[in-house]
Design a protein around this motif. Structure first.
Motif, PDB file in Angstrom:
ATOM      1  N   ALA A 152      12.129  51.412 127.076  1.00 20.98           N
ATOM      2  CA  ALA A 152      13.119  52.087 127.926  1.00 20.98           C
ATOM      3  C   ALA A 152      12.514  53.340 128.557  1.00 20.98           C
ATOM      4  O   ALA A 152      12.722  53.629 129.751  1.00 20.98           O
ATOM      5  N   LEU A 153      11.752  54.098 127.776  1.00 20.36           N
ATOM      6  CA  LEU A 153      11.093  55.288 128.316  1.00 20.36           C
ATOM      7  C   LEU A 153      10.086  54.904 129.403  1.00 20.36           C
ATOM      8  O   LEU A 153       9.996  55.558 130.449  1.00 20.36           O
ATOM      9  N   GLU A 154       9.323  53.849 129.150  1.00 16.64           N
ATOM     10  CA  GLU A 154       8.351  53.398 130.141  1.00 16.64           C
ATOM     11  C   GLU A 154       9.027  52.965 131.439  1.00 16.64           C
ATOM     12  O   GLU A 154       8.495  53.189 132.531  1.00 16.64           O
ATOM     13  N   ASN A 155      10.202  52.360 131.323  1.00 15.75           N
ATOM     14  CA  ASN A 155      10.914  51.925 132.532  1.00 15.75           C
ATOM     15  C   ASN A 155      11.358  53.108 133.384  1.00 15.75           C
ATOM     16  O   ASN A 155      11.455  52.994 134.613  1.00 15.75           O
ATOM     17  N   LEU A 156      11.644  54.246 132.757  1.00 16.72           N
ATOM     18  CA  LEU A 156      11.999  55.443 133.527  1.00 16.72           C
ATOM     19  C   LEU A 156      10.760  56.094 134.124  1.00 16.72           C
ATOM     20  O   LEU A 156      10.812  56.664 135.216  1.00 16.72           O
ATOM     21  N   ARG A 180       1.903  53.460 127.925  1.00 20.89           N
ATOM     22  CA  ARG A 180       2.670  53.079 126.737  1.00 20.89           C
ATOM     23  C   ARG A 180       3.276  54.320 126.089  1.00 20.89           C
ATOM     24  O   ARG A 180       2.610  55.341 125.913  1.00 20.89           O
ATOM     25  N   LEU A 181       4.560  54.228 125.712  1.00 21.03           N
ATOM     26  CA  LEU A 181       5.259  55.373 125.114  1.00 21.03           C
ATOM     27  C   LEU A 181       5.901  55.009 123.777  1.00 21.03           C
ATOM     28  O   LEU A 181       6.861  55.646 123.345  1.00 21.03           O
ATOM     29  N   VAL A 182       5.345  54.029 123.115  1.00 22.34           N
ATOM     30  CA  VAL A 182       5.914  53.607 121.831  1.00 22.34           C
ATOM     31  C   VAL A 182       5.654  54.653 120.749  1.00 22.34           C
ATOM     32  O   VAL A 182       6.498  54.879 119.879  1.00 22.34           O
ATOM     33  N   ARG A 183       4.508  55.313 120.805  1.00 19.42           N
ATOM     34  CA  ARG A 183       4.249  56.355 119.796  1.00 19.42           C
ATOM     35  C   ARG A 183       5.162  57.561 119.994  1.00 19.42           C
ATOM     36  O   ARG A 183       5.555  58.216 119.024  1.00 19.42           O
ATOM     37  N   VAL A 184       5.478  57.882 121.215  1.00 26.79           N
ATOM     38  CA  VAL A 184       6.484  58.925 121.454  1.00 26.79           C
ATOM     39  C   VAL A 184       7.808  58.496 120.842  1.00 26.79           C
ATOM     40  O   VAL A 184       8.491  59.286 120.184  1.00 26.79           O
ATOM     41  N   ALA A 185       8.182  57.228 121.041  1.00 25.29           N
ATOM     42  CA  ALA A 185       9.423  56.710 120.465  1.00 25.29           C
ATOM     43  C   ALA A 185       9.393  56.793 118.939  1.00 25.29           C
ATOM     44  O   ALA A 185      10.393  57.148 118.309  1.00 25.29           O
ATOM     45  N   GLU A 186       8.255  56.472 118.329  1.00 26.17           N
ATOM     46  CA  GLU A 186       8.132  56.568 116.872  1.00 26.17           C
ATOM     47  C   GLU A 186       8.358  58.007 116.396  1.00 26.17           C
ATOM     48  O   GLU A 186       9.021  58.245 115.387  1.00 26.17           O
ATOM     49  N   THR A 187       7.811  58.963 117.148  1.00 35.27           N
ATOM     50  CA  THR A 187       7.979  60.380 116.783  1.00 35.27           C
ATOM     51  C   THR A 187       9.441  60.795 116.880  1.00 35.27           C
ATOM     52  O   THR A 187       9.969  61.504 116.008  1.00 35.27           O
ATOM     53  N   VAL A 188      10.111  60.355 117.942  1.00 40.70           N
ATOM     54  CA  VAL A 188      11.530  60.679 118.119  1.00 40.70           C
ATOM     55  C   VAL A 188      12.373  60.063 117.001  1.00 40.70           C
ATOM     56  O   VAL A 188      13.244  60.721 116.419  1.00 40.70           O
ATOM     57  N   LEU A 189      12.100  58.819 116.668  1.00 42.36           N
ATOM     58  CA  LEU A 189      12.872  58.162 115.609  1.00 42.36           C
ATOM     59  C   LEU A 189      12.621  58.803 114.250  1.00 42.36           C
ATOM     60  O   LEU A 189      13.527  58.892 113.424  1.00 42.36           O
ATOM     61  N   THR A 190      11.390  59.248 114.014  1.00 48.08           N
ATOM     62  CA  THR A 190      11.096  59.978 112.779  1.00 48.08           C
ATOM     63  C   THR A 190      11.946  61.242 112.696  1.00 48.08           C
ATOM     64  O   THR A 190      12.518  61.570 111.647  1.00 48.08           O
ATOM     65  N   THR A 191      12.039  61.950 113.801  1.00 47.35           N
ATOM     66  CA  THR A 191      12.852  63.171 113.848  1.00 47.35           C
ATOM     67  C   THR A 191      14.330  62.864 113.598  1.00 47.35           C
ATOM     68  O   THR A 191      15.003  63.549 112.810  1.00 47.35           O
ATOM     69  N   LEU A 192      14.846  61.834 114.239  1.00 46.89           N
ATOM     70  CA  LEU A 192      16.274  61.524 114.140  1.00 46.89           C
ATOM     71  C   LEU A 192      16.646  60.979 112.753  1.00 46.89           C
ATOM     72  O   LEU A 192      17.690  61.347 112.199  1.00 46.89           O
ATOM     73  N   HIS A 193      15.809  60.114 112.207  1.00 49.07           N
ATOM     74  CA  HIS A 193      16.103  59.606 110.862  1.00 49.07           C
ATOM     75  C   HIS A 193      15.984  60.720 109.823  1.00 49.07           C
ATOM     76  O   HIS A 193      16.765  60.778 108.859  1.00 49.07           O
ATOM     77  N   GLY A 194      15.025  61.614 110.021  1.00 49.54           N
ATOM     78  CA  GLY A 194      14.938  62.766 109.124  1.00 49.54           C
ATOM     79  C   GLY A 194      16.161  63.655 109.223  1.00 49.54           C
ATOM     80  O   GLY A 194      16.666  64.159 108.215  1.00 49.54           O
ATOM     81  N   ALA A 195      16.657  63.835 110.448  1.00 46.56           N
ATOM     82  CA  ALA A 195      17.878  64.630 110.640  1.00 46.56           C
ATOM     83  C   ALA A 195      19.057  63.993 109.913  1.00 46.56           C
ATOM     84  O   ALA A 195      19.884  64.695 109.310  1.00 46.56           O
ATOM     85  N   SER A 196      19.140  62.669 109.947  1.00 45.73           N
ATOM     86  CA  SER A 196      20.237  61.982 109.259  1.00 45.73           C
ATOM     87  C   SER A 196      20.185  62.239 107.764  1.00 45.73           C
ATOM     88  O   SER A 196      21.212  62.495 107.118  1.00 45.73           O
ATOM     89  N   GLN A 197      18.988  62.162 107.182  1.00 48.14           N
ATOM     90  CA  GLN A 197      18.863  62.382 105.741  1.00 48.14           C
ATOM     91  C   GLN A 197      19.197  63.823 105.357  1.00 48.14           C
ATOM     92  O   GLN A 197      19.867  64.074 104.366  1.00 48.14           O
ATOM     93  N   LEU A 198      18.746  64.785 106.168  1.00 48.98           N
ATOM     94  CA  LEU A 198      19.036  66.187 105.853  1.00 48.98           C
ATOM     95  C   LEU A 198      20.520  66.505 106.033  1.00 48.98           C
ATOM     96  O   LEU A 198      21.087  67.295 105.268  1.00 48.98           O
TER      97      LEU A 198
END
Length: 387
Positions: free
Chosen positions: A144-148, A172-190
């Motif tokens: 989705a990021l790549e499409n933008l 390719r922006l999949v690693r950026v997506a991985e970083t964002v998801l790491t941040t968001l899942h960590g936020a959920s746990q905290l």
């Protein structure tokens, strides 16, 4: 009142079990909740609970999956026009679901998902599918990021210019997506473990700025451990729901990849090999649908709802994701038996299956074949590399 038939009775009982389980898990947590208490709260027998779900953990995953699909506000829709704006909108949609203060109202919601990771981490049979599902999420968000960034993805011919040993995939922006998801899942746990600690504005800002990170992103052309064969077979799939769009899946021309929950990363192999505009459908299968199918629904629902709100429809990934709990779609693709290690890909043209491959590398060799009828010159050849 008309009597319910068997299917209607089972659906009603399933809904009652889910509602009762949600209340019990919120009140007592996963570990302290008893199946007998769920049955009593649902006004059903213990046997009725187990006839709908194979165990308490499967029921827990199903409750969380249902909750994930209901948490977003229907009126919240502010899609971004740039990757930075879209990531900010995605993060805002995500954090609005979190309990950000230690109140009585938020206590149950926070407790409901607190034990998810401990249950996932408890056994390898849940850890590996969970990791692959997160990789699939990262691929969906990255596309989705790549499409933008780049509305017309890199042409298939550019595969020929990539070195055999990967260095970088253009855009390719999949690693950026991985970083964002790491941040968001960590936020959920905290948010669940330490209500009041999380500052949502900082989470949103961090996700927005992730698009500027230089992560040396890349993708490896997979080894060809299989060959695509030219076939001519009917393609008659049953109706199914695309979990990315929460809409009926479209089974027109393109590549259909039947993937066990240990092989989900292979979906990218098909996406990268196909020319712009072609459709890839990932059909997810598992040998344990009772427990792992709800886990798949949960992980995908967590992201997909936010993605649909944060990105304009024109940027949604051309990858469809369908959960095939019964194995009917796999059977339509010529796969009579499935496991979590399944990787089978078929190419569909004009309502017919014209190419098929089975085993590691199947997604790539089918997507990079020319899809011709039997005898086509490029079937199974993979991308042509230049010296």
């Amino acid at each position: 009142m008309a009597r319910l038939n068997r299917a209607e009775t089972q659906e009603r009982n399933r809904a009652r079990v889910l509602a009762a389980a949600r209340a019990e898990f919120a009140d007592h947590g996963f570990r302290d909740t008893k199946v007998d208490a769920i049955a009593e709260r649902a006004e059903l027998t213990r046997g009725a609970v187990y006839s709908n779900f194979p165990g308490k953990r499967a029921l827990y995953f199903a409750v969380l999956a249902e909750t994930a699909g209901q948490q977003l506000e229907p009126s919240y829709r502010e899609p971004g026009r740039t990757p930075r704006e879209a990531l900010g909108a995605l993060a805002r949609a995500w954090v609005t679901r979190l309990p950000l203060a230690d109140t009585e109202e938020s206590h149950g919601a926070a407790r409901l998902g607190t034990e998810l990771l401990s249950e996932v981490l408890g056994e390898r049979r849940t850890r590996l599918p969970f990791a692959q599902l997160l990789q699939l999420d990262a691929l969906l968000l990255g596309l989705a990021l790549e499409n933008l960034t780049r509305p017309h993805p890199t042409p298939r011919d550019d595969l020929a210019r990539l070195p055999t040993s990967w260095r970088a995939w253009p855009g390719r922006l999949v690693r950026v997506a991985e970083t964002v998801l790491t941040t968001l899942h960590g936020a959920s746990q905290l948010a669940a473990a330490a209500p009041g600690f999380l500052e949502p504005f900082n989470v949103v800002k961090a996700c927005e700025q992730a698009v500027d990170l230089d992560l040396d992103d890349g993708w490896t052309v997979p080894p060809f451990l299989t060959q695509a064969e030219a076939v001519d077979a009917a393609w008659t799939p049953q109706a199914a729901t695309d979990l990315v769009r929460d809409a009926p899946a479209v089974f027109d021309d393109g590549v259909v990849a039947v993937l066990g929950l240990h092989r989900l990363a292979a979906a990218e192999d098909a996406v990268r090999a196909l020319p712009a505009g072609s459709r890839v459908t990932a059909v997810l299968v598992t040998s344990e649908p009772g427990e792992l199918a709800p886990l798949a629904r949960l992980v995908l629902a967590d992201l997909a709802g936010c993605l649909r709100q944060a990105f304009p429809e024109s940027a949604w990934p051309r990858l469809q994701v369908v959960l095939d709990e019964s194995g009917a779609l796999a059977s339509a693709a010529g796969v009579p038996a499935v496991s979590d290690g399944t990787e089978v890909a078929v190419r569909v043209e004009a309502g017919r299956i014209v190419a098929r491959a089975d085993g590691r590398g199947a997604c790539h060799v089918v997507a990079s074949s020319d899809g011709s009828m039997p005898g086509g010159p490029d079937v199974g050849s993979g991308p042509r590399r230049r010296p």
